[in-house]
Design an enzyme around this catalytic site. Structure first.
Site, short mmCIF file in Angstrom:
data_model
loop_
_atom_site.label_atom_id
_atom_site.label_comp_id
_atom_site.label_asym_id
_atom_site.label_seq_id
_atom_site.Cartn_x
_atom_site.Cartn_y
_atom_site.Cartn_z
N CYS A 1 0.79 -1.24 0.00
CA CYS A 1 0.00 0.00 0.00
C CYS A 1 0.82 1.29 0.00
O CYS A 1 0.78 2.05 -0.95
CB CYS A 1 -0.93 0.01 1.21
SG CYS A 1 -2.06 -1.37 1.23
N ILE A 2 1.56 1.52 1.09
CA ILE A 2 2.13 2.85 1.30
C ILE A 2 3.15 3.27 0.22
O ILE A 2 3.14 4.43 -0.19
CB ILE A 2 2.76 2.97 2.73
CG1 ILE A 2 1.81 2.41 3.79
CG2 ILE A 2 3.14 4.40 3.06
CD1 ILE A 2 0.52 3.18 3.97
#
Ligand SMILES: NC(=O)c1ccc[n+]([C@@H]2O[C@H](COP(=O)([O-])OP(=O)(O)OC[C@H]3O[C@@H](n4cnc5c(N)ncnc54)[C@H](O)[C@@H]3O)[C@@H](O)[C@H]2O)c1
Length: 459
Positions: free
Chosen positions: A292-293
């Site tokens: 994600c990040i």
């Protein structure tokens, strides 16, 4: 539902909903009670189990036949989900998995949890979402609800996904079937994070779509938060991930500044944390990892260009975070140098290959960047990770596939010139490590407060 209708009317003022003509009666036949969940990975599997726990039967779909086979045999393939948890639902017939998309026709709703990576030019790759939409479309029936959960840029659900679903089914979203976006907030490896308790954001393509999606999630989750549109829900998820990326970059930069001043960033964060308002701790590390990040913020960067906008915070954060492995390798080289050893031919043990503590997920892990950089400088690199006994084949790190974690053994660990802690799993005995290793370069403050014979260098 009162709160929901209030929010809907706010949404209408902002005209984010698509208003439909009088809708035909789309009530779902009571026989269709099953929910189809497509993509049975880190997001789809826990979600499926949660629906089952609250009494909704789930049909799990995936293109990976191995996952389907394991699930139907009640065997887990995700470390933090025990097989017994799956067995409870499979043995009662609540959860069943298949690769056959035609079975979707028997379901009342379809939730899509497939990957949304970046392509090799670091641009959004929504091909998994679109191919899933194409596979669902021929089996879409009037009255069905389709919800996208994969993280993506605003406009995917009511744009590309809707077009694919409509083209392949001949039905219209908001008129014949319902469409919504609801981002996932899974926090793998956090024992305090319970899927049912995490509030769920939901945005619909029309007021009726929102109502149906809220109704669906209320069956399984304690708290559902409606927003005015699919785009607002997509943007909410991106804000959450950009917030993390930018704040991690901030502490990574401060770590370098304070290091030069002889100040320990970890001590400073602990002290700052005592402020009861206006501060939230983020921690430095050897770089960003996970699905994600490091990825999601660039979905917005790409979309923003269409509107002539730039995303300077996102790009600066990306730049700082991706420069961290280089810094760690320098610290390690300097620490070895002080003992008269060059990196070349030194034996380095990386501890913690997963991208975060207490999970077996190694996607985008900075551990691989560190190992590659060390190897390129001639170091002899091994790893230890209790969650990753052997490196699985992958597109990005194919050259490491098949490499095994070393055994946790005094003699083996003593034989390394340096240990590099990249991820601090709970299950590692850092006390022993501190006694067995010669030199430890610690990017996670894992050795803090321990009595050690090893030299400890924070990085
Ligand atoms: N992992 C997390 O903690 C997390 C948290 C929040 C959001 N997300 C988002 O959720 C989405 C899914 O992430 P994940 O971590 O569960 O990914 P994953 O790789 O663990 O699982 C995805 C699954 O989808 C399957 N799949 C791929 N294409 C398919 C298709 N066409 N039809 C059916 N199945 C298909 C894959 O085989 C795999 O089992 C991504 O958009 C991710 O950004 C992930």
């Amino acid at each position: 539902m009162r709160g929901l209708f209030l929010l809907i009317s706010q949404g209408q003022r902002e005209s984010r909903f698509v208003m439909m003509d009088a809708t035909p009666n789309l009530d779902i036949p009571p026989t269709r009670s099953t929910i189809a969940i497509v993509g049975l990975g880190y997001v789809g599997l826990p979600l499926s189990l949660q629906f089952c726990r609250r009494g909704s039967p789930v049909l799990g779909l995936d293109i990976d036949p191995k996952k389907i086979e394991l699930l139907n045999a009640a065997k887990s393939y995700i470390h933090h989900i025990p097989s017994e948890t799956i067995h409870e639902q499979v043995s009662t017939g609540k959860l069943r998995a298949t690769t056959d998309f035609s079975e979707i026709a028997t379901c009342r709703a379809v939730i899509i949890c497939v990957p949304t990576p970046l392509n090799k030019n670091r641009e959004p790759d929504i091909s998994y979402v679109l191919s899933t939409g194409q596979a669902i479309a021929p089996h879409l029936k009037p009255g069905m609800l389709v919800v996208l959960e994969s993280t993506t840029y605003p406009g995917t659900t009511d744009g590309e996904l809707r077009e694919v679903l409509e083209a392949g089914s001949g039905l219209s979203a908001g008129k014949d079937f319902f469409l919504a976006f609801s981002p996932e907030r899974e926090d793998p490896g956090n024992p305090d994070s319970v899927v049912a308790k995490i509030p769920k954001i939901v945005g619909g393509y029309s007021p009726k779509c929102l109502e149906k999606a809220v109704e669906l999630y209320r069956c399984a989750l304690d708290s559902v938060v409606p927003v005015s549109s699919c785009r607002a829900a997509e943007a909410t998820k991106l804000l959450e991930n950009i917030f993390r990326s930018v704040n991690i970059a901030l502490v990574n930069e401060l770590k370098l500044v304070y290091e030069a001043m002889g100040i320990d960033i970890w001590e400073v964060i602990e002290a700052a944390k005592t402020k009861p308002f206006g501060f939230m701790p983020f921690y430095p590390g050897p770089g960003l990892g996970g699905h994600c990040i490091p990825i999601d913020p660039f979905y917005l960067t790409w979309k923003a260009r269409e509107f002539g906008m730039s995303t300077r915070f996102i790009e600066l954060a990306g730049e700082i975070n991706t420069s961290m492995p280089e810094h760690v390798v320098h610290r390690l080289a300097d620490a070895l140098n002080e003992t008269g050893k060059p990196l070349r031919n030194s034996r380095i043990l990386l501890v913690g290959l997963a991208y975060k503590a207490n999970v077996d997920d190694d996607r985008e892990s900075p551990g691989y960047v560190l190992m590659d950089k060390l190897v390129s400088k001639g170091a002899l690199v091994s790893f230890y990770d209790p969650y990753i006994p052997v490196i699985r084949p992958s597109r990005e790190h194919g050259h490491w596939a098949g490499t095994k974690s070393i055994a946790w053994d005094r003699q083996v660990i003593e034989s390394f010139d340096a240990v590099l802690i990249a991820t601090a799993h709970r299950d590692v005995n850092y006390q022993q490590l501190g006694q067995w290793a010669n030199l430890i370069v610690d990017t996670r403050n894992a050795m803090h407060g321990l009595e050690c014979s090893a030299r400890i260098v924070k990085a």
